[in-house]
Write a protein that holds these residues in place. Structure first.
Motif, PDB file in Angstrom:
ATOM      1  N   ASN A  73       0.888  -1.159   0.000  1.00 55.11           N
ATOM      2  CA  ASN A  73       0.000   0.000   0.000  1.00 55.11           C
ATOM      3  C   ASN A  73       0.930   1.214   0.000  1.00 55.11           C
ATOM      4  O   ASN A  73       1.460   1.580   1.053  1.00 55.11           O
ATOM      5  CB  ASN A  73      -0.908   0.021   1.226  1.00 55.11           C
ATOM      6  N   HIS A  79       0.466   8.129  -5.925  1.00 55.06           N
ATOM      7  CA  HIS A  79       0.084   9.163  -6.886  1.00 55.06           C
ATOM      8  C   HIS A  79       1.247  10.063  -7.287  1.00 55.06           C
ATOM      9  O   HIS A  79       1.068  10.992  -8.066  1.00 55.06           O
ATOM     10  CB  HIS A  79      -1.055  10.002  -6.285  1.00 55.06           C
ATOM     11  N   HIS A  99      -5.250  -0.655  -1.610  1.00 55.86           N
ATOM     12  CA  HIS A  99      -5.687   0.574  -0.938  1.00 55.86           C
ATOM     13  C   HIS A  99      -6.891   0.259  -0.071  1.00 55.86           C
ATOM     14  O   HIS A  99      -7.809  -0.445  -0.510  1.00 55.86           O
ATOM     15  CB  HIS A  99      -6.072   1.645  -1.965  1.00 55.86           C
ATOM     16  N   LEU A 100      -6.881   0.809   1.119  1.00 58.95           N
ATOM     17  CA  LEU A 100      -8.017   0.641   2.024  1.00 58.95           C
ATOM     18  C   LEU A 100      -9.255   1.307   1.437  1.00 58.95           C
ATOM     19  O   LEU A 100     -10.346   0.722   1.414  1.00 58.95           O
ATOM     20  CB  LEU A 100      -7.687   1.269   3.382  1.00 58.95           C
ATOM     21  N   SER A 101      -9.087   2.539   1.011  1.00 57.60           N
ATOM     22  CA  SER A 101     -10.220   3.296   0.458  1.00 57.60           C
ATOM     23  C   SER A 101     -10.340   3.041  -1.040  1.00 57.60           C
ATOM     24  O   SER A 101      -9.382   2.580  -1.680  1.00 57.60           O
ATOM     25  CB  SER A 101     -10.016   4.794   0.715  1.00 57.60           C
TER      26      SER A 101
HETATM   27  O1  LIG Z   1      -2.459   7.295   2.333  1.00 58.00           O
HETATM   28  C1  LIG Z   1      -3.339   6.953   1.546  1.00 58.00           C
HETATM   29  C2  LIG Z   1      -4.013   5.685   1.754  1.00 58.00           C
HETATM   30  C3  LIG Z   1      -4.473   4.979   0.492  1.00 58.00           C
HETATM   31  O2  LIG Z   1      -3.381   4.315  -0.107  1.00 58.00           O
HETATM   32  C4  LIG Z   1      -5.493   3.900   0.914  1.00 58.00           C
HETATM   33  O3  LIG Z   1      -5.072   2.900   1.478  1.00 58.00           O
HETATM   34  O4  LIG Z   1      -6.705   4.069   0.719  1.00 58.00           O
HETATM   35  C5  LIG Z   1      -5.073   5.952  -0.520  1.00 58.00           C
HETATM   36  C6  LIG Z   1      -4.112   7.075  -0.814  1.00 58.00           C
HETATM   37  O5  LIG Z   1      -4.691   7.988  -1.741  1.00 58.00           O
HETATM   38  C7  LIG Z   1      -3.791   7.839   0.458  1.00 58.00           C
HETATM   39  O6  LIG Z   1      -2.833   8.851   0.199  1.00 58.00           O
END
Ligand SMILES: O=C1C[C@@](O)(C(=O)O)C[C@@H](O)[C@@H]1O
Length: 144
Positions: A73, A79, A99-101
């Motif tokens: 992750n 980005h 990604h969690l989200s």
């Molecule tokens: O730090 C994170 C967490 C993330 O990678 C996620 O796990 O959803 C999504 C990214 O955009 C964000 O900057």
């Protein structure tokens, strides 16, 4: 089968950090869940969380010839980081991005991943299950 699990910047703050987006699990909770899953899948995991791009690049280089694959992750570096992408391409290890989200449901700057083109695949939006599904998919990819 040895797998490197990398967590990028700010993921050490999980549980405290925007729980409405990232959930209430801490990073230690997530790692524990993955360790239990890995045991069933016949994999052993090494973990690193870093807020520093170069430390993540170094860990990817160190995995060369040592690990079978990488679960990552990359956090916000997803980005921005050509360096992490190039490191993954350099070591040529099968890599799954998680990604969690659901990054595609969020701000436009999160819609682009520098990592995705060098990853086997990407899982986004399932909270801790993104990691679990990612690990499962990586192991299945590695075992054919
Ligand atoms: O730090 C994170 C967490 C993330 O990678 C996620 O796990 O959803 C999504 C990214 O955009 C964000 O900057």
């Amino acid at each position: 089968m040895k797998i490197l699990v990398l967590h990028g910047p700010n993921l050490n703050m999980l549980g405290l950090r925007e729980p409405e987006i990232y959930g209430s699990f801490s990073l230690a909770d997530i790692n524990q869940i993955l360790i239990a899953d890995a045991e069933k899948l016949g994999a052993s995991l090494e973990f690193l969380q870093s807020n520093h791009e170069g430390a993540l690049v170094d860990a990817i280089h160190a995995a060369f010839n040592q690990k079978a694959g990488i679960l990552i992750n990359p956090g916000a570096y997803t980005h921005t980081s050509v360096a992490i992408r190039d490191a993954i391409a350099a070591v040529h290890l099968p890599t799954v991005e998680v990604h969690l989200s659901n990054v595609y449901k969020r701000e436009e700057f999160r819609h682009h991943s520098y990592i995705a083109p060098v990853a086997v695949g990407q899982i986004s939006g399932f909270g801790v299950n993104s990691y679990r599904l990612g690990l499962q998919a990586l192991v299945q990819h590695l075992t054919g």
